[in-house]
Design an enzyme around this catalytic site. Structure first.
Site, mmCIF file in Angstrom:
data_model
loop_
_atom_site.group_PDB
_atom_site.id
_atom_site.type_symbol
_atom_site.label_atom_id
_atom_site.label_comp_id
_atom_site.label_asym_id
_atom_site.label_seq_id
_atom_site.Cartn_x
_atom_site.Cartn_y
_atom_site.Cartn_z
ATOM 1 N N LEU A 89 36.935 36.368 47.671
ATOM 2 C CA LEU A 89 36.164 37.086 48.677
ATOM 3 C C LEU A 89 34.754 36.518 48.576
ATOM 4 O O LEU A 89 34.257 36.274 47.479
ATOM 5 C CB LEU A 89 36.120 38.585 48.371
ATOM 6 C CG LEU A 89 37.294 39.436 48.829
ATOM 7 C CD1 LEU A 89 37.155 40.853 48.269
ATOM 8 C CD2 LEU A 89 37.387 39.481 50.340
ATOM 9 N N ASP A 90 34.104 36.326 49.709
ATOM 10 C CA ASP A 90 32.752 35.790 49.696
ATOM 11 C C ASP A 90 31.815 36.702 48.905
ATOM 12 O O ASP A 90 32.057 37.904 48.783
ATOM 13 C CB ASP A 90 32.217 35.639 51.128
ATOM 14 C CG ASP A 90 32.986 34.589 51.910
ATOM 15 O OD1 ASP A 90 33.325 33.550 51.329
ATOM 16 O OD2 ASP A 90 33.241 34.821 53.105
ATOM 17 N N TYR A 91 30.735 36.131 48.430
ATOM 18 C CA TYR A 91 29.696 36.832 47.687
ATOM 19 C C TYR A 91 29.226 38.077 48.443
ATOM 20 O O TYR A 91 29.018 39.133 47.861
ATOM 21 C CB TYR A 91 28.536 35.851 47.477
ATOM 22 C CG TYR A 91 27.320 36.394 46.764
ATOM 23 C CD1 TYR A 91 27.370 36.691 45.399
ATOM 24 C CD2 TYR A 91 26.116 36.575 47.439
ATOM 25 C CE1 TYR A 91 26.251 37.166 44.739
ATOM 26 C CE2 TYR A 91 24.992 37.054 46.782
ATOM 27 C CZ TYR A 91 25.069 37.347 45.429
ATOM 28 O OH TYR A 91 23.963 37.813 44.775
#
Length: 194
Positions: free
Chosen positions: A42-44
């Site tokens: 999952l993106d930051y």
């Protein structure tokens, strides 16, 4: 022995256990054996459901596009999303992946009638009283880099907050950001692959 964990990845945390960038990682929240790693990412700036395991075959089955399992995202967008935008998302939109045009596969997209019951985000989404927000449920069977954000932006409603709520039939239900639950192999495989 294979181990399986589901976690609620908090906002502004990298989907990895080490960082050379000085950003927070999963290590700050989750104590798991050293051979356990995230399946996918999952993106930051996204939050929500992430699986951790040391089972390489599960990694392959979840990340190989040919298996096309469902991923459900709850997305807060900037503006009062229109029915036209929902239909565009359902049909698929043209986005750019690594400099190349890509048309997303048809997906399920519905607008939440009311704000879903989600934990407060820290820091919160910037509030602007003159611009409304709305929440959309997107169910995809693919996972290109920053795909959901690119899709909503393409329809004119940029993503403000992105939560992955479900993978297969495994959900975030009962977990808060930074919490983890261990599951057994049979339960994980049944809920992911039927």
């Amino acid at each position: 022995m294979h181990r399986y964990f589901i976690i609620y990845k908090p906002y502004q945390v990298l989907s990895q256990f080490t960082s050379s960038e000085g950003k927070q990682t999963l290590k700050a929240f989750f104590n798991v054996p050293s051979d356990v790693y995230p399946v996918g990412r999952l993106d930051y700036d996204s939050e929500g459901l992430l699986l951790l395991t040391n089972d390489a075959s599960l990694n392959h089955r979840l990340l190989n596009p040919s298996f096309a399992h469902e991923r459900e995202y709850w997305v807060q967008v900037d503006g009062d999303i229109s029915e036209k935008a929902i239909q565009e998302l359902q049909r698929g939109v043209s986005i750019t992946i690594n400099g190349t045009k890509y048309r997303t596969k048809p997906c399920k997209a519905t607008r939440f009638a009311n704000t879903p019951d989600v934990p407060e985000r820290n820091p919160p989404v910037r509030f602007r009283k003159e611009i409304p927000t709305s929440w959309v449920k997107l169910i995809l069977t693919e996972g290109k880099n920053r795909q959901v954000r690119k899709m909503t932006a393409q329809t004119g409603f940029p993503t403000l907050r992105l939560i992955r709520h479900r993978i297969g039939s495994i959900t975030l239900d009962g977990l808060l950001p930074g919490e983890m639950r261990e599951m057994n192999k049979n339960d994980i495989y049944t809920r992911l692959f039927g």
